[in-house]
Design a protein around this motif. Structure first.
Motif: not given
Length: 471
Positions: A53-59, A353-374
């Protein structure tokens, strides 16, 4: 930003440079369909669904191949007179497909079965014999082996020396030159089914496990492709042997080797052979399918994942916060200050995007998601329509990339339970509204307290009263 992936062969993070940026090519080892999937199988498939899914988003375009190993020693062993090996393989294949679909794993571009590519396997075997890297067993058994000592690079994927390796146990060693030589073709045996046999120049038989993936990857992606994926447990001997036989046959094969960590139980790999597995069907029957996806995705794909009951509870609470915000933000559109529009909304937050580009850093990406929810909830509380709208768009984009927006809900019984609960709460909300209209404040408070005691939060808005479960 540049996508970086951990490449097992390089034992390091590498910048991802595709062979063709217009078409990313991936091959992932799929199931050996001997028995139903456990939750570890689902976690493995989900890891590469997230990468895809991330590769589809990027390419954009990604050609994704995931095979089905439908002929194997274990499949033959588990067959019965009432259910032949091919019928067992098909039934189990459907169970894997259902489990994958339940958690929103995208179907592959191609999903070849091993039995449909036997001629291509024989072509590779013939090439290896011609090049001096394989030999038919001299005992007339029909077996053909890869000669590991003929290929100096053998061991390069897992960084092992040949002398330190255990003997290959995938075939009878009777005709081997070296104990580590592995089977490319297995001669027919009297005790095995007659319909599990193909003709070959070396005698009737069937393919070895490793040659299957080499042939299917080449057939559907070409002699060279971008990414080969699979579980950490497949690095040796399966992927080591794939790499050796394909490159010895003259193919470039995979440019990046990506492996997901395993699901563990008490620190031990979840495995059917160890009897410590949890069937995917049982997990999906007990939990909302989106909760399962969230729980399996929350840890980094290369880490081991020890699942407990708290794993599901934490995932349910986290997913509940996201859902509640999305519902709340949708209800609030148009009722907050301003017209709710913003001049520019980035497709995704840069930090995500930076988290996902860093070896698919989903935990860090989820942290960004929850920050936007807050931030979005705060914007709604502060009557800031533009900020709430921006948070809504960004959260939608992030859950879309993570596949948390298209997973079917829980079981049919869970849907019925939710409908019944909604009817009961709505009745109590109506009764509370009537008590307030009648200025019967004591009755209104009793209803409110009863709802709160059940773990339900009420939100009074100009558009009406809405409820959610505390999370």
């Amino acid at each position: 930003m540049t996508l970086r992936l951990y490449d097992t062969r390089a034992a390091a993070l590498r910048d991802f440079v595709p062979l063709d940026p217009e078409n990313i090519t991936m091959y992932v080892c799929g199931p050996t369909v001997q028995s139903g999937p456990h939750i570890g199988h689902v976690r493995a498939a989900l890891s590469f669904d997230l990468l895809r899914r991330w590769l589809m988003h990027r390419y954009g375009r990604v050609t994704f191949v995931r095979n089905v190993t439908d002929i194997d020693d274990k499949t033959l062993a588990n067959a019965t007179a009432e259910e032949p090996w091919w019928a067992l393989a098909y039934r189990i294949e459907q169970e894997f497909t259902a489990a994958y679909a339940a958690v929103g794993i995208l179907p592959p571009t191609y999903e070849p079965r091993a039995t449909a590519s036997v001629p291509q396997m024989q072509e590779i075997v013939a090439t290896l014999i011609e090049r001096g890297h394989a030999y038919p067993a001299p005992d007339g058994s029909g077996d053909v082996y890869f000669d590991v000592r003929s290929w100096p690079e053998y061991g390069s994927l897992t960084h092992q020396s040949l002398d330190a390796m255990e003997p290959a146990e995938d075939a009878d060693p009777r005709g081997k030159r070296n104990p580590q030589d592995f089977a490319l073709w297995k001669g027919a045996k009297a005790e095995e089914p007659a319909d599990a046999v193909w003709r070959s120049p070396w005698g009737a038989g069937r393919p070895g496990w490793h040659i299957e993936c080499s042939a299917m990857a080449k057939r559907y992606l070409g002699p060279e492709f971008d990414i080969h994926g699979g579980g950490l447990d497949l690095r040796f001997p399966h992927h080591e042997n794939e790499l050796a036989q394909s490159t010895a046959a003259g193919d470039g094969f995979a440019q990046y080797w990506v492996h997901n960590g395993l699901v563990t139980v008490g620190g031990q790999k979840m495995s059917k052979s160890l009897g410590n597995f949890t069937l995917a069907a049982d997990v999906l029957a007990a939990h909302d399918s989106q909760v399962v996806r969230y729980a399996l995705a929350a840890a980094h794909y290369r880490s081991s994942l020890d699942l407990t009951e708290s794993s599901w509870a934490e995932a349910e609470a986290a997913l509940g916060r996201i859902r509640t915000f999305l519902e709340r933000a949708e209800r609030s559109r148009g009722s907050l200050s301003g017209d709710g529009t913003v001049t520019y909304i980035p497709t995704l937050p840069e930090e995500f995007a930076r988290a996902m580009d860093d070896d698919l850093g989903v935990p860090q990406a989820l942290a960004v998601l929850h920050e936007r929810v807050r931030a979005g909830n705060q914007a709604i509380d502060e009557d800031d329509g533009a900020a709430a709208e921006q948070a809504l768009h960004q959260v939608r984009a992030m859950v879309g990339v993570l596949g948390l927006d298209d997973v079917p809900g829980g079981t049919e019984s869970e849907g019925a339970t939710a409908s019944a609960l909604d009817a009961l709460v709505q009745t109590m909300i109506t009764q509370r509204a009537q008590a307030r209209a009648d200025k019967d404040w004591a009755a209104a408070d009793r209803i409110r307290d009863a709802i709160a005691a059940a773990g339900i939060t009420l939100e009074d808005t100009p558009a009406g009263t809405h409820w959610s479960i505390d999370g």
